[in-house]
Design an enzyme around this catalytic site. Structure first.
Site, short mmCIF file in Angstrom:
data_model
loop_
_atom_site.label_atom_id
_atom_site.label_comp_id
_atom_site.label_asym_id
_atom_site.label_seq_id
_atom_site.Cartn_x
_atom_site.Cartn_y
_atom_site.Cartn_z
N GLU A 97 -35.84 -4.79 27.13
CA GLU A 97 -36.30 -6.17 27.09
C GLU A 97 -37.73 -6.28 27.60
O GLU A 97 -37.98 -6.16 28.81
CB GLU A 97 -35.39 -7.09 27.92
N LYS A 226 -14.19 -5.78 35.96
CA LYS A 226 -14.96 -5.93 34.72
C LYS A 226 -14.62 -7.19 33.93
O LYS A 226 -14.67 -7.21 32.70
CB LYS A 226 -14.79 -4.68 33.83
N ASP A 301 -21.57 2.26 36.54
CA ASP A 301 -20.74 1.79 35.44
C ASP A 301 -21.33 0.47 34.95
O ASP A 301 -21.24 -0.56 35.63
CB ASP A 301 -19.30 1.60 35.92
N HIS A 396 -43.19 -14.10 27.19
CA HIS A 396 -42.39 -13.38 26.21
C HIS A 396 -43.15 -13.14 24.91
O HIS A 396 -42.93 -12.13 24.24
CB HIS A 396 -41.07 -14.12 25.95
#
Length: 402
Positions: A97, A226, A301, A396
């Protein structure tokens, strides 16, 4: 190699069995070529990587065909005043990004100029919660009561499986004939999911034997692993971390290009009111961005970004400035085990000075959690500043579109 390809095609050799017959690198190459032939896709770019794979194919991946490379940038220097992380750090951020590293860099600059972020670990406990079926609600309460009265026995059973992990608590929850036991562990420098799972299996055996309850699933989703959940937002999971910094009016103006009143208003209306109206479980600007980038770079993870993003950002006007803080309720990280031993990820942990086990045990993982807290604070500061100054779209356009 030709023989292996032929046997894969005629079905006499299974794809997962290649490492049993070939050296790891050759097995990966054969598997990739087989998949290219089956799919018609060119996968050559996946075959260029610098990590040693002897360990990886045994512990981190199955059916490996190569590696995906994610660019790693660095943000900093970031001054941190923690109990475990003390000093100036460069944050390795793995992301695709554009503008993210630049944003974190600006936030780090503001924090460092302010004298550093104060960071503390409030709690530390990895959880696993099996679900048992009882005969009826009377039996369900008996099972819950038994677990509550036999913590020492449950701890003895659990700790037979690990030389490092310690059972901290077992909290029962009853829903009809379902009994959930939320087991919480100190897992030292390991993230600890495997450790907690194996230890909880011993607990489950003991509960079945002593109470007659039937184990339905070793994970009953009250862990909560999760998945976004109010349970983790309230109780925490892994490490609960808080980071804060006082910024003067001058720093807010020169670095963030806004003022304390506007910064507080944006946070209130966006992060607090907006998130509440949306029914969100995270009250922040983009905590997940920094957490994901650090997790990817440092061998964590990546799916645990779900819990990590359940963070709350607060901005309070003070005399002569503002106090900005982030509270991360569920940070699951480790500096040993999992993906931390992969060469590139190990290098990033080494950059932070937290690779491997700490002395005493557990201090490296706590230091890493404090670094993540300070990194998230940097990211929140910068994005709130960009929104307050109406600079978000411009940044951006410049950095995200080249």
């Amino acid at each position: 190699m030709d023989d292996a390809l032929a046997r894969l095609k005629n079905g006499t050799l299974k794809l997962y069995a290649l490492e049993a017959e070939l050296p790891p690198e050759e097995a990966v190459r054969v598997r990739r070529e087989y998949i290219e032939g089956e799919s018609g896709a060119d996968l050559g770019a996946l075959g260029t990587f610098s990590i040693g794979i002897d360990r990886v194919v045994k512990r981190n991946i199955e059916n490996m065909i190569g590696a995906v490379q994610v660019p790693v940038g660095v943000a900093g220097p970031l001054k941190i005043n923690g109990e475990y992380a003390e000093g100036t750090y460069w944050l390795p951020l793995a992301t695709t990004e554009g503008a993210l590293v630049a944003s974190a860099n600006r936030g780090a600059s503001a924090i460092t100029k302010a004298g550093g972020a104060d960071v503390r670990v409030l709690s530390d406990a990895m959880t696993r919660a099996p679900v048992f079926a009882a005969r009826d609600i009377v039996h369900a309460k008996e099972v819950a009561d038994w677990a509550g009265a036999h913590l020492a026995d449950l701890a003895a059973a659990a700790e037979k499986t690990t030389s490092r992990g310690k059972l901290l608590s077992v909290t029962p929850y009853v829903v009809g004939t379902n009994v959930f036991l939320r087991c919480a562990y100190d897992t030292k420098d390991a993230m600890g999911m495997n450790m907690a799972t194996i230890a909880t299996a011993e607990i489950a055996d003991l509960v079945e034997a002593e109470t007659g309850a039937h184990l339905v699933a070793l994970s009953g989703n009250m862990d909560v692993d999760k998945k976004p959940a109010a349970m983790n937002l309230i109780e925490g999971r892994g490490k609960t971390v808080v980071a804060g910094v006082h910024l003067s009016d001058e720093l807010i103006q020169t670095v963030l290009k806004t003022d304390a009143k506007t910064l507080a208003a944006v946070n209130y209306r966006k992060n607090l009111v907006g998130s509440a109206r949306a029914g969100a479980l995270g009250f922040n600007a983009h905590a997940a961005n920094i957490i994901a980038a650090l997790y990817l770079a440092c061998g964590q993870d990546a799916a645990h970004v779900v819990e990590g993003s359940s963070a709350i950002t607060t901005v309070e006007e003070t005399e002569g400035g503002a106090y900005v803080a982030v509270t991360l309720l569920a940070v699951q990280v480790g500096t040993v085990g999992g993906g931390t031993g992969i060469d590139t990820q190990s290098a990033c942990l080494n950059l932070l000075g937290v690779r491997g086990g700490g002395e005493p045990e557990g201090t490296h993982a706590k230091a890493f959690a404090e670094i993540i807290g300070a990194g998230v604070l940097a990211g929140e500061l910068s994005l709130l500043g960009a929104l307050a100054a109406n600079h978000l779209a411009r940044a951006h356009k410049q950095l995200g579109r080249g």
